[in-house]
Design an enzyme around this catalytic site. Sequence first.
Site, PDB file in Angstrom:
ATOM      1  N   ARG A 173      -8.308  -0.821   5.214  1.00 60.82           N
ATOM      2  CA  ARG A 173      -7.380   0.322   4.645  1.00 60.82           C
ATOM      3  C   ARG A 173      -6.061  -0.440   4.050  1.00 60.82           C
ATOM      4  NH1 ARG A 173      -7.163   5.400   8.170  1.00 60.82           N
ATOM      5  NH2 ARG A 173      -5.844   5.975   6.039  1.00 60.82           N
ATOM      6  N   CYS A 204      -4.413  11.676  13.202  1.00 54.28           N
ATOM      7  CA  CYS A 204      -5.188  10.289  13.236  1.00 54.28           C
ATOM      8  C   CYS A 204      -4.862   9.824  14.695  1.00 54.28           C
ATOM      9  CB  CYS A 204      -4.752   9.397  12.196  1.00 54.28           C
ATOM     10  SG  CYS A 204      -3.092   9.049  12.470  1.00 54.28           S
ATOM     11  N   ARG A 216       0.484  13.918  13.473  1.00 54.09           N
ATOM     12  CA  ARG A 216       0.967  13.727  12.097  1.00 54.09           C
ATOM     13  C   ARG A 216       1.059  15.044  11.340  1.00 54.09           C
ATOM     14  NH1 ARG A 216      -0.649   8.575  10.867  1.00 54.09           N
ATOM     15  NH2 ARG A 216       0.976   8.583   9.282  1.00 54.09           N
ATOM     16  N   LYS A 247       0.875  -1.146   0.141  1.00 54.35           N
ATOM     17  CA  LYS A 247      -0.101   0.049  -0.200  1.00 54.35           C
ATOM     18  C   LYS A 247       0.930   1.302   0.170  1.00 54.35           C
ATOM     19  CE  LYS A 247      -1.530   1.466   4.231  1.00 54.35           C
ATOM     20  NZ  LYS A 247      -1.315   2.923   4.481  1.00 54.35           N
ATOM     21  N   ASN A 248       1.992   1.185   1.010  1.00 47.85           N
ATOM     22  CA  ASN A 248       2.903   2.254   0.866  1.00 47.85           C
ATOM     23  C   ASN A 248       3.660   2.762  -0.286  1.00 47.85           C
ATOM     24  OD1 ASN A 248       1.300   2.941   3.266  1.00 47.85           O
ATOM     25  ND2 ASN A 248       2.786   2.469   4.679  1.00 47.85           N
ATOM     26  N   ASP A 274       5.527   0.229  12.009  1.00 45.91           N
ATOM     27  CA  ASP A 274       4.082  -0.441  11.625  1.00 45.91           C
ATOM     28  C   ASP A 274       4.277  -1.615  12.201  1.00 45.91           C
ATOM     29  OD1 ASP A 274       3.924   1.350   8.585  1.00 45.91           O
ATOM     30  OD2 ASP A 274       3.525   2.000  10.469  1.00 45.91           O
TER      31      ASP A 274
END
Length: 422
Positions: free
Chosen positions: A398, A117, A122, A23-24, A306
């Site tokens: 997500r 978030c 952030r 995803k990133n 993460d």
Amino acid sequence: MYKYLKIKHSPKLKGEVTISGAKNAALPIIASSILAKNPINLTNVPEVADVKTLLKLLKYLGASYNLQNNNLQIDTSTINNTTAIYEIVKTMRASILVLGALLARFNHCKVSLPGGCAIGARPVDLHLKALKQMGAEIKIEGGYINASGKLKGADIIFDKVTVTGTENIVMAASLAKGKTRIINAAKEPEVVQLCEVLKDAGVEIDGIGSNEIIINGTDGELLEFNDIKIIADRIEAGTYLAAGAITNSEITIKNIIPEHLEGILVKFKEMGFSFEESENSLTIKPTNNINPVKIITTEYPGFPTDMQAQFMAIATQANGVSMIEERLFENRFMHVAELNRLGANISINGKTATIIGPTQLIGADVMATDLRASSALVLAGLVAKGETNVHRIYHLFRGYENFVEKFKKLGAEMEILDEPNP
Ligand code: EPZ
């Protein structure tokens, strides 16, 4: 209709799982399509909510795309709007990744400030400071970043290593006039792939993968992209290895890039797990004693933030006291209270969590708060006796493609259900 995930005690897993595209890596590369003169083709694109949100934003700006079976074609030649609206940006803060590219291509844009978030404020101050150094005029009005100006190369020194900050400036510098040096750049594999894609599209870039990246911009000349295959998701890979570890099972992950996992494998090995490695797959082997572990999250190639929540879940099953220090985000321990609801014994002192194990976890209702925290609750639910219900499970959609199917294939008992009407 809100959904929740019901997980039944699944003490042993077995089999293999195919890891999806990262995803990133997909997010910045999709944003970089704004710099393309031609439609671009991407494969191994994870069909997760965050990717779909960014594509929705590009469509809103006037681009067109087609995503099916993990293949994506994007044509941004029809972009006729440079305002990234709050309604879309608020659902996915990585939308900030369109800022550098829109400004470089159109010399003006309005991008909603991404909210914070669960894991922290952030801020994007480092992104904006760097763009100002490149000649942009930046005004914050009504929750929007108003950016304008013709970008020129500059020497940028990031006070902190920032992944999307580095990505934004690499994209901005690619079309700027002259040379940009980014010092204290992020070195994550996802940053590396973005740089490689842009270099392959004709941008002169040196220092890829190092903490100093040098970009000679095309002075507004759009780029000719070649086909792109998104790299494997190292965090998804680590999460499924963690599922093997917490249930002390033998499982194999496929379609991975082993060297991207080194910072994570070191900690699995310290906990007693061993691995069989082949070119693009890895098998985790059970251990007869899960050792406690000490972890400090840091930038790549160190142990990734993460994966912090997932290792905290494993540590609840270790024989001894584990310590985890979260150095990157100020509030990335939201999963602690939820793990303690399941019977874990975790305490927090500032940036450090102490996990006393082993504890027998008992199923309960728990709340997902952010993407990786929710994966930690799923892992804990596997070993908890009885049933665990993970609410607000949309967080997991997500960033984890087909996670229920992938977990079921490993023998986990879980299903997605509708929340009862309150
Ligand atoms: C990226 O977020 C990832 N997201 C995050 O993954 C990941 O946790 C993070 O990098 C760290 O590895 C994407 O790539 C889309 P940062 P990013 O800018 O770029 C501070 C996931 O689970 N900072 O590297 O937003 C910031 O507050 C997500 O997929 C500033 O102070 O993270 C943090 O403390 C969660 N000012 C630190 O730097 C800035 O302008 C690192 O943040 C920018 C960042």
